[in-house]
Motif scaffolding. Structure first.
Motif, PDB file in Angstrom:
ATOM      1  N   ALA A 285      -3.113  -0.618  -8.881  1.00 11.48           N
ATOM      2  CA  ALA A 285      -2.624   0.752  -8.662  1.00 11.48           C
ATOM      3  C   ALA A 285      -2.178   1.383  -9.977  1.00 11.48           C
ATOM      4  CB  ALA A 285      -1.468   0.716  -7.660  1.00 11.48           C
TER       5      ALA A 285
ATOM      6  N   PHE B  35       2.577   1.603  -3.510  1.00 11.26           N
ATOM      7  CA  PHE B  35       1.757   1.850  -4.694  1.00 11.26           C
ATOM      8  C   PHE B  35       0.701   2.938  -4.493  1.00 11.26           C
ATOM      9  CE2 PHE B  35       3.551  -2.223  -5.818  1.00 11.26           C
ATOM     10  CZ  PHE B  35       3.882  -1.982  -7.144  1.00 11.26           C
ATOM     11  N   SER B  36       0.586   3.465  -3.247  1.00 13.33           N
ATOM     12  CA  SER B  36      -0.414   4.518  -3.070  1.00 13.33           C
ATOM     13  C   SER B  36       0.161   5.896  -3.408  1.00 13.33           C
ATOM     14  CB  SER B  36      -0.923   4.485  -1.607  1.00 13.33           C
ATOM     15  OG  SER B  36       0.167   4.748  -0.729  1.00 13.33           O
ATOM     16  N   GLN B  37       1.417   5.964  -3.727  1.00  9.79           N
ATOM     17  CA  GLN B  37       2.040   7.257  -4.053  1.00  9.79           C
ATOM     18  C   GLN B  37       2.747   7.167  -5.403  1.00  9.79           C
ATOM     19  OE1 GLN B  37       5.752   7.593  -3.794  1.00  9.79           O
ATOM     20  NE2 GLN B  37       5.626   5.324  -3.774  1.00  9.79           N
ATOM     21  N   THR B  38       3.006   8.259  -5.988  1.00 16.90           N
ATOM     22  CA  THR B  38       3.696   8.285  -7.267  1.00 16.90           C
ATOM     23  C   THR B  38       4.912   9.197  -7.198  1.00 16.90           C
ATOM     24  OG1 THR B  38       1.784   9.660  -7.830  1.00 16.90           O
ATOM     25  CG2 THR B  38       2.070   7.647  -9.072  1.00 16.90           C
TER      26      THR B  38
ATOM     27  N   SER C 101      -1.630   5.154 -10.192  1.00 16.77           N
ATOM     28  CA  SER C 101      -0.853   5.396  -8.990  1.00 16.77           C
ATOM     29  C   SER C 101       0.339   4.441  -8.959  1.00 16.77           C
ATOM     30  CB  SER C 101      -1.782   5.204  -7.764  1.00 16.77           C
ATOM     31  OG  SER C 101      -1.033   5.071  -6.597  1.00 16.77           O
ATOM     32  N   GLY C 102       1.266   4.713  -8.114  1.00 15.41           N
ATOM     33  CA  GLY C 102       2.388   3.784  -7.927  1.00 15.41           C
ATOM     34  C   GLY C 102       3.623   4.218  -8.670  1.00 15.41           C
TER      35      GLY C 102
ATOM     36  N   ILE D 228       0.844  -1.206   0.000  1.00 18.41           N
ATOM     37  CA  ILE D 228       0.000   0.000   0.000  1.00 18.41           C
ATOM     38  C   ILE D 228       0.874   1.248   0.000  1.00 18.41           C
ATOM     39  CG2 ILE D 228      -1.632   1.336   1.417  1.00 18.41           C
ATOM     40  CD1 ILE D 228      -2.812  -1.449   2.256  1.00 18.41           C
ATOM     41  N   GLY D 229       1.909   1.193   0.867  1.00 21.54           N
ATOM     42  CA  GLY D 229       2.813   2.342   0.944  1.00 21.54           C
ATOM     43  C   GLY D 229       3.491   2.644  -0.372  1.00 21.54           C
TER      44      GLY D 229
ATOM     45  N   VAL E  16      -2.280  -5.826  -6.329  1.00 24.99           N
ATOM     46  CA  VAL E  16      -2.129  -4.439  -5.878  1.00 24.99           C
ATOM     47  C   VAL E  16      -1.423  -3.576  -6.941  1.00 24.99           C
ATOM     48  CG1 VAL E  16      -1.020  -2.938  -4.167  1.00 24.99           C
ATOM     49  CG2 VAL E  16      -2.219  -5.025  -3.442  1.00 24.99           C
ATOM     50  N   SER E  17      -0.318  -4.145  -7.485  1.00 25.28           N
ATOM     51  CA  SER E  17       0.482  -3.327  -8.416  1.00 25.28           C
ATOM     52  C   SER E  17      -0.289  -3.056  -9.701  1.00 25.28           C
ATOM     53  CB  SER E  17       1.822  -4.011  -8.706  1.00 25.28           C
ATOM     54  OG  SER E  17       1.570  -5.274  -9.310  1.00 25.28           O
TER      55      SER E  17
END
Lengths: 153, 698
Positions: free
Chosen positions: B259, B218-221, B264-265, B215-216, B255-256
């Motif tokens: 995202a 892939f929740s940011q770009t 995202s990610g 989550i950490g 997840v990947s």
């Protein structure tokens, strides 16, 4: 002596082989009274020698004798052609069948068990001597006589 | 971990099962295809993973072998159907899909062929070999499929961007690599059987860590921190093994991909086209799978080794303890055995001697161990012992037998021993040593020798007695012959005076009595010592009975007694008996009857009690025997008139002899009172009938 002298018995010779002197004497008295000539020998060997020298008309042979017993004497007699046909009457104090069978095997002509009485003895002897005479008259041994069983009392 | 062979399941055999499995393959591949197409359309680009082949393949590998071909067809039709359904209005969609997806068809068939050839009993992802095989397959099969599809694309009238060999290859490979292992390892049967390891707190923590990292990341770009994922994934694989690793990879992929599709990610940081980003994502996932699965496999392998090592250690320990217990038991047996237990080499050197040697042979075990058997054995017994040892060594199947021998004692004396060695052999059958139990049998030997001596002595005694009887018979008869002979001469003598003649008659009569007595005594001692010998022969019975009666006729006529013979018709004319002994019994009975009967008759009866048993009875009309005397009648030395006057002579042995003779002839003799006052003296004897022709000869 009331025993009648048998005419047939005249001049017939009997050899008695018996180690007991008393029995020998008694038998001699009886046989002589019946008219036979008796020659007594006290053991087997001398008896055998006597018979070989001049075969008699009959042999009265005791079985139980020291050194050479009656069976041994009988065997020797039957081997010798000169004495093969001499009639032999065995005497024994044993009344078991063993002796009877053995006497038969060795071709004894008769068998008489002690104690016996004079009448029996004279009758048996007379029968055997008579048979011998008949055989002599015919000039040979008839097969019937040779195969005949020993006479047992 | 290995997949259970599905062919054995009940579902596998029936046509219904085939239909169900085929339908499942059809639906699964249709759903996956539909999802991928929808996902791609909504996202505006193509899917990074192609799950349809992987899911269908996982299903097929679980299905019975016979249904797999149907399932391949079902899966193919499912994919084509999904395309046709989602691309309505496009004229070439159906033929295009039919054509293009034959590449997927080929891929699935190829996978099935390879797996059934190289892993016929199912895949085990914890084994390096199976993992390698599967990874190789995930490279080769999608490559073949991609090549075919690229070739087929050129046949389509309309270009279908953005397909390329690399994209096709990548997404098919990812599908197989990520989904198939996870699906194959989720075994409903194992979950039901609770054979799954329980999730321990550390396992759960590892899963949470992975989820948090994913989550950490892939929740940011902003930050390209993809490198954080592998440690977390390896941690999960480390904790939960192959299955956990596969699930982790699946989770990472979900997840990947989710995202990245959502924009995202870290993948989005790549300043390039969408195709390149997808390729990078695929590369990332391949790297994840490639790092997690080998770790899990290596761990599982190590665990398996540990388990088997632990098992082996436990087994070895158990065997050691069993061996120790067994050793203790045997040592106790050897220690407490009263016979001497020894082990010795083929050349006779004693390796082990049990403590009993002190009692058995007089030497302590320490004094014997290391020495040679030959030093103690009697030289005469050596050849037999050596021959026996050689026989046992040469022939493995040779029968063991006890051997007796003499062995030297500390005092220099010889004792008898019994030995019964057996050979212990090595794996090749070569003799190593002898194991033997030695027993001191000296006492037994002595007892045997004593017994043998006693037996010989008893035999000699019996023979001596028989000899004595024979001699006595002869010795007594010989003088009697003279006594009877000479007293007869005296009785016949005419010269003897009447009185003397009378004396001679007395001597003669006494001699006759003595003769009867001697015969009786000899008969009696023969019966008593068991040396009586019967001489049975075929006998004309009527003759014998008549003859017996004739013997007493004169005495009977003197008293005017009637003599009668009665023979039952059932009595066979010729029987097997000892005639002399039978006559002896009858004469005894008849003489007694005539002697004691004053008037009337004496009758002799012959009847058969049953076949082979003859009963003869002498019945008189005399005074009979008083009741109190009957019991002792057949005892030795008993007479009816035991008073001092003794009118009738005899030692009283006659009836005892009759009874002894009857017993010897397998029968019995006895007395019964006759009705009307007389006596019945009877005897029963074994008298088997003889065939008439045999009898005629006798």
């Amino acid at each position: 002596m009331t025993a009648s002298v048998n005419e047939k018995a005249r001049g017939k010779q009997i050899v008695l082989v018996e180690d007991d002197a008393l029995i020998a004497e008694w038998v001699q008295v009886r046989l002589k009274a019946a008219g036979y000539e008796v020659d007594w020998l006290q053991n087997g060997q001398s008896g055998l020698n006597r018979i070989r020298r001049a075969p008699p008309d009959l042999v009265l042979l005791d079985i139980s004798m020291p050194m050479m017993d009656g069976f041994a004497v009988l065997r020797e007699l039957r081997y010798d052609s000169k004495t093969k046909t001499v009639p032999v009457l065995m005497m024994t104090a044993q009344n078991t069948r063993g002796d009877v069978e053995r006497a038969g095997q060795l071709r004894a002509n008769g068998y008489i068990t002690k104690p016996f009485i004079a009448q029996d003895l004279i009758a048996r002897v007379g029968k055997l001597i008579g048979a011998q005479e008949t055989k002599d008259a015919q000039g040979g041994v008839s097969p019937q006589d040779v195969s005949s069983d020993p006479i047992i009392i | 971990m290995r997949q259970a062979a599905p062919t054995s399941s009940k579902l596998g055999r029936s046509p219904q099962a085939t239909v169900v499995w085929t339908l499942a393959a059809f639906l699964a591949s249709a759903l996956c295809t539909g999802a991928s197409l929808n996902f791609a359309r909504e996202a505006g680009h193509f899917s990074a993973i192609w799950p349809a082949n992987a899911v269908a393949l996982a299903l097929m590998l679980r299905a019975p072998r016979a249904t797999r071909l149907w399932m391949v067809a079902g899966a193919y039709l499912g994919m084509v159907g999904a395309v046709a359904a989602s691309a309505q209005g496009v004229a070439w969609a159906l033929p295009g899909a039919l054509l293009l997806y034959s590449a997927n068809l080929l891929e699935m068939v190829l996978c099935l062929l390879v797996l059934s050839r190289w892993a016929p009993r199912g895949l085990d992802f914890t084994r390096g070999r199976d993992l390698l095989l599967f990874c190789g397959l995930t490279l080769i099969a999608p490559a073949v499929s991609a090549t075919l599809s690229t070739a087929l694309l050129t046949l389509l009238p309309v270009p279908v961007p953005p397909y390329s060999w690399l994209v096709w290859f990548g997404r098919n490979m990812l599908g197989l690599l990520i989904l198939t292992p996870a699906l194959l390892m989720i075994s409903p049967r194992r979950i039901r059987a609770r054979r799954l390891k329980p999730w321990r707190p550390w396992d759960v923590a590892a899963g949470i860590v992975l989820l948090a990292v994913l989550i950490g990341v892939f929740s940011q770009t902003r930050y390209p921190i993809l490198f954080l994922v592998p440690p977390a994934l390896v941690l999960v694989a480390f904790r939960r093994g192959a299955f956990g690793g596969a699930l982790g990879v699946l989770l990472t992929a979900a997840v990947s991909v989710g995202a990245t599709v959502a924009g995202s990610g870290p993948i989005m940081l790549i300043p390039a086209s969408l195709t390149v980003r997808v390729l990078v994502l695929q590369g990332f996932l391949v790297a994840m799978a490639a790092s997690a699965l080998p770790v899990a496999a290596a761990l599982a392998r190590q665990r398996r080794l540990m388990v088997s090592l632990k098992k082996a250690t436990a087994r070895a320990e158990r065997h050691r303890r069993q061996a120790e217990a067994s050793e203790r038991r045997y040592r106790l047996m050897a220690d407490s055995a009263t016979d001497m237990i020894i082990r010795y080499t083929p050349n006779g050197r004693m390796l082990f001697v049990s403590p009993a040697s002190q009692q058995v042979q007089g030497y302590s075990p320490e004094a014997l161990m290391g020495r040679f058997m030959q030093d103690f054995i009697h030289p005469d017994d050596m050849p037999r012992l050596i021959a026996n040892a050689r026989r046992l060594m040469d022939d493995e199947a040779a029968e063991r037998r006890p051997i007796e021998f003499r062995s030297r004692m500390p005092d220099g004396g010889w004792h008898w021993f019994e030995t019964n060695p057996s050979v212990r052999r090595d794996e090749t059958g070569a003799p190593i040593e002898f194991i033997d139990v030695m027993r001191n049998i000296t006492a037994r030997k002595a007892a045997e020798a004593e017994l043998a001596t006693a037996r010989v002595a008893a035999g000699q005694a019996a023979a001596a007695k028989a000899d004595f009887l024979g001699t006595m018979n002869h010795e007594l008869r010989t003088p009697l012959t003279s006594i009877i002979g000479f007293s007869d001469l005296l009785v016949e003598s005419e010269a003897l005076p009447a009185a003397e003649k009378r004396y001679a008659q007395c001597v003669r009569q006494a001699a006759g009595n003595l003769f009867v007595l001697i015969n009786d005594v000899l008969d009696f001692s023969r019966i008593d010592s068991g040396s009586l010998r019967l001489e049975p022969e075929a006998v004309d019975l009527p003759d014998l009975l008549t003859d017996a009666l004739e013997h007493v006729r004169s005495a009977a006529e003197a008293r005017d007694l009637e003599l009668r013979l009665l023979i039952d018709p059932a009595v066979p004319p010729v029987v097997q008996v000892d005639p002399a002994r039978l006559r002896q019994i009858l004469l005894n009975f008849l003489t007694n009857a005539v002697k004691f009967t004053e008037t009337g008759s004496v009758r002799l009866h012959a009847v058969m009690v049953h076949e082979g048993r003859l009963r003869l009875a002498v019945i008189d009309t005399g005074p009979g025997v008083p009741e109190e005397r009957r019991a002792a009648l057949f005892e030795r030395f008993s007479q009816v008139d035991n008073s001092s006057s003794r009118v009738h002579g005899g030692a009283g042995l006659g009836l005892a002899i009759c009874r002894g003779l009857a017993l010897a002839m397998g029968g019995e003799a006895g007395y019964s009172p006759a009705p009307g006052g007389g006596s019945i003296f009877w005897c029963e004897i074994t008298a088997p009938a003889v065939q008439a022709d045999v009898g005629a000869m006798g």
